[in-house]
Design an enzyme around this catalytic site. Sequence first.
Site, PDB file in Angstrom:
ATOM      1  N   TYR A 142       0.783  -1.097   0.132  1.00 20.97           N
ATOM      2  CA  TYR A 142       0.136   0.090  -0.573  1.00 20.97           C
ATOM      3  C   TYR A 142       0.800   1.336   0.172  1.00 20.97           C
ATOM      4  O   TYR A 142       0.351   1.819  -0.639  1.00 20.97           O
ATOM      5  CB  TYR A 142      -0.989   0.245   1.243  1.00 20.97           C
ATOM      6  CG  TYR A 142      -2.100  -1.092   1.167  1.00 20.97           C
ATOM      7  CD1 TYR A 142      -2.542  -2.129   1.314  1.00 20.97           C
ATOM      8  CD2 TYR A 142      -3.506   0.074   1.115  1.00 20.97           C
ATOM      9  CE1 TYR A 142      -3.705  -2.830   1.057  1.00 20.97           C
ATOM     10  CE2 TYR A 142      -4.378  -0.225   0.982  1.00 20.97           C
ATOM     11  CZ  TYR A 142      -5.196  -1.892   1.400  1.00 20.97           C
ATOM     12  OH  TYR A 142      -5.873  -3.120   0.874  1.00 20.97           O
ATOM     13  N   LYS A 190       3.413 -15.443   2.128  1.00 25.35           N
ATOM     14  CA  LYS A 190       3.375 -15.912   1.760  1.00 25.35           C
ATOM     15  C   LYS A 190       4.848 -16.557   1.292  1.00 25.35           C
ATOM     16  O   LYS A 190       5.225 -16.142   0.398  1.00 25.35           O
ATOM     17  CB  LYS A 190       2.522 -15.378   0.022  1.00 25.35           C
ATOM     18  CG  LYS A 190       3.174 -15.627  -1.106  1.00 25.35           C
ATOM     19  CD  LYS A 190       1.922 -17.015  -1.751  1.00 25.35           C
ATOM     20  CE  LYS A 190       2.014 -17.706  -2.484  1.00 25.35           C
ATOM     21  NZ  LYS A 190       1.767 -18.605  -2.833  1.00 25.35           N
ATOM     22  N   ASP A 222      -3.149 -18.598   0.533  1.00 24.68           N
ATOM     23  CA  ASP A 222      -3.735 -19.032  -0.093  1.00 24.68           C
ATOM     24  C   ASP A 222      -4.477 -20.340  -0.091  1.00 24.68           C
ATOM     25  O   ASP A 222      -5.469 -20.231   0.256  1.00 24.68           O
ATOM     26  CB  ASP A 222      -2.846 -19.457  -1.784  1.00 24.68           C
ATOM     27  CG  ASP A 222      -1.915 -19.954  -1.542  1.00 24.68           C
ATOM     28  OD1 ASP A 222      -1.607 -20.343  -0.451  1.00 24.68           O
ATOM     29  OD2 ASP A 222      -0.737 -21.203  -2.618  1.00 24.68           O
ATOM     30  N   ASP A 246      -6.335  -7.357   4.660  1.00 28.86           N
ATOM     31  CA  ASP A 246      -7.542  -6.493   3.829  1.00 28.86           C
ATOM     32  C   ASP A 246      -8.682  -7.467   3.130  1.00 28.86           C
ATOM     33  O   ASP A 246      -9.738  -7.489   2.957  1.00 28.86           O
ATOM     34  CB  ASP A 246      -7.105  -5.680   2.340  1.00 28.86           C
ATOM     35  CG  ASP A 246      -7.704  -4.883   1.624  1.00 28.86           C
ATOM     36  OD1 ASP A 246      -9.195  -4.020   2.627  1.00 28.86           O
ATOM     37  OD2 ASP A 246      -8.137  -4.164   0.582  1.00 28.86           O
ATOM     38  N   ASP A 250     -12.589  -9.216   4.290  1.00 31.20           N
ATOM     39  CA  ASP A 250     -13.386  -9.103   4.066  1.00 31.20           C
ATOM     40  C   ASP A 250     -14.316 -10.397   3.306  1.00 31.20           C
ATOM     41  O   ASP A 250     -15.272 -10.771   3.730  1.00 31.20           O
ATOM     42  CB  ASP A 250     -13.540  -8.445   2.061  1.00 31.20           C
ATOM     43  CG  ASP A 250     -13.721  -6.619   1.911  1.00 31.20           C
ATOM     44  OD1 ASP A 250     -13.893  -6.129   2.857  1.00 31.20           O
ATOM     45  OD2 ASP A 250     -14.515  -6.435   0.907  1.00 31.20           O
TER      46      ASP A 250
HETATM   47  C1  IPM Z   1     -10.073  -0.817   3.298  1.00 33.49           C
HETATM   48  C2  IPM Z   1     -10.139  -0.494   2.862  1.00 33.49           C
HETATM   49  C3  IPM Z   1      -9.281   0.074   2.471  1.00 33.49           C
HETATM   50  C4  IPM Z   1      -8.148  -0.426   2.332  1.00 33.49           C
HETATM   51  C5  IPM Z   1      -9.187   1.028   1.152  1.00 33.49           C
HETATM   52  C6  IPM Z   1     -10.431   2.224   1.555  1.00 33.49           C
HETATM   53  C7  IPM Z   1      -8.461   1.546   1.023  1.00 33.49           C
HETATM   54  O1  IPM Z   1     -10.467  -1.886   2.051  1.00 33.49           O
HETATM   55  O2  IPM Z   1     -10.031  -0.261   5.276  1.00 33.49           O
HETATM   56  O3  IPM Z   1     -10.147  -2.555   3.973  1.00 33.49           O
HETATM   57  O4  IPM Z   1      -8.144  -1.377   1.364  1.00 33.49           O
HETATM   58  O5  IPM Z   1      -7.599  -0.827   3.364  1.00 33.49           O
HETATM   59 MN    MN Z   2     -11.013  -3.519   2.495  1.00 36.44          MN
END
Ligand code: IPM
Ligand code: MN
Length: 366
Positions: A142, A190, A222, A246, A250
Amino acid sequence: MEKNIALLPGDGVGPEVTRQAVKVLNAIGAIFDHKFNFNTGLIGASAIGQTGNPFPKETEQLCMSSDAILFGAIGDPKYDNDPKAKIRPEQGLLAMRSKLGLFANLRPVTNYKGLEHMSPLKNDRLQNIDLVVFRELTGGIYFGRPSGRSEDGNTAFDTCTYSKEEIERISKLAFEAAQGRKKKVTLVDKANVMATSRLWRETVKEVAENYPDVMLDFMFIDSAAMKLIQQPAYFDIILTENLFGDILTDEASVLSGSLGMLPSASVGEKYKLFEPIHGAFTRVAGKNKANPIGAILSAALLLELAFNAKNEAIAVRKAVEQALTEGYGTEDINHGTPSSTEDFGNIVVEIMNNDNMVDFNPLTII
Ligand code: IPM
Ligand code: MN
């Protein structure tokens, strides 16, 4: 106690969900005799619109002079669909994380009785899920430089960098948290491919020597992605770098039934910021439909981690759990008679005020 909270509602559904979190914090203030002062700042697309900067200097100063930061969401499809845009709302979030030194992002994942049907996973996989992802937040791909395009524009590159020190400081937090939980840390990396991952393994092994009561294991990203849906109860603390964290969180959110449920805390040496893990979700913004649970549980994390107000945090979590048990929920988790965002916030406050909570097993967070 009296505390100053920087309130950064941001974009999309951010303002409406943070409004519920504020409502809940004010109710906690009244019940437990605390005073919370909220000062609002601009961030993201709304800040670009008004100042040209997604993380304006005034917002930075507000954050630095507050006792904690409560943040909503960031993003606007206008920018997602324009890869050439020079200034993007997400830059505000990344600048904030970096400037405030918020190097550790804690994302607790659990699931709720009665919401199992919202998850695509079979019921038997959803038992005993109680894990926290410790995602490194200010390093890795990032932030690595160089990043950009070749002169002819036909090649693009990003750089993933990690220093030992960056790995050590978040690892210590993960091991300390594990000591108060199920005493297991899984490092996700990884290392079979990436040099940074090998440094992670080496460094985390060294840190682990100071925590002999905590078990450490290693998993490739993975394989961890698979394990997370195959046997989520396997995990206690997942320690991982920025990008992997990240993606995994999700994925982990589907265990709880909706991305709208998960809170997070981003902490550093000096500052602490709390935000739901979901994004701006512009499609439902302003419609009073967004799930405020991620924001409300972020307020609970704020109480616990920024103000050391454990009982207050438990009261919030119990009230959320009670509201869900009673069948309340926004449309993403309730396909019968969904509550609006506002209504759900009100119900949580009402439950806290009446203190008519039935017997609970308060959610262990951290
Ligand atoms: C999160 C979001 C952010 C990230 C984005 C919006 C830049 O997805 O906080 O998980 O990737 O960190
Ligand atoms: Mn995110």
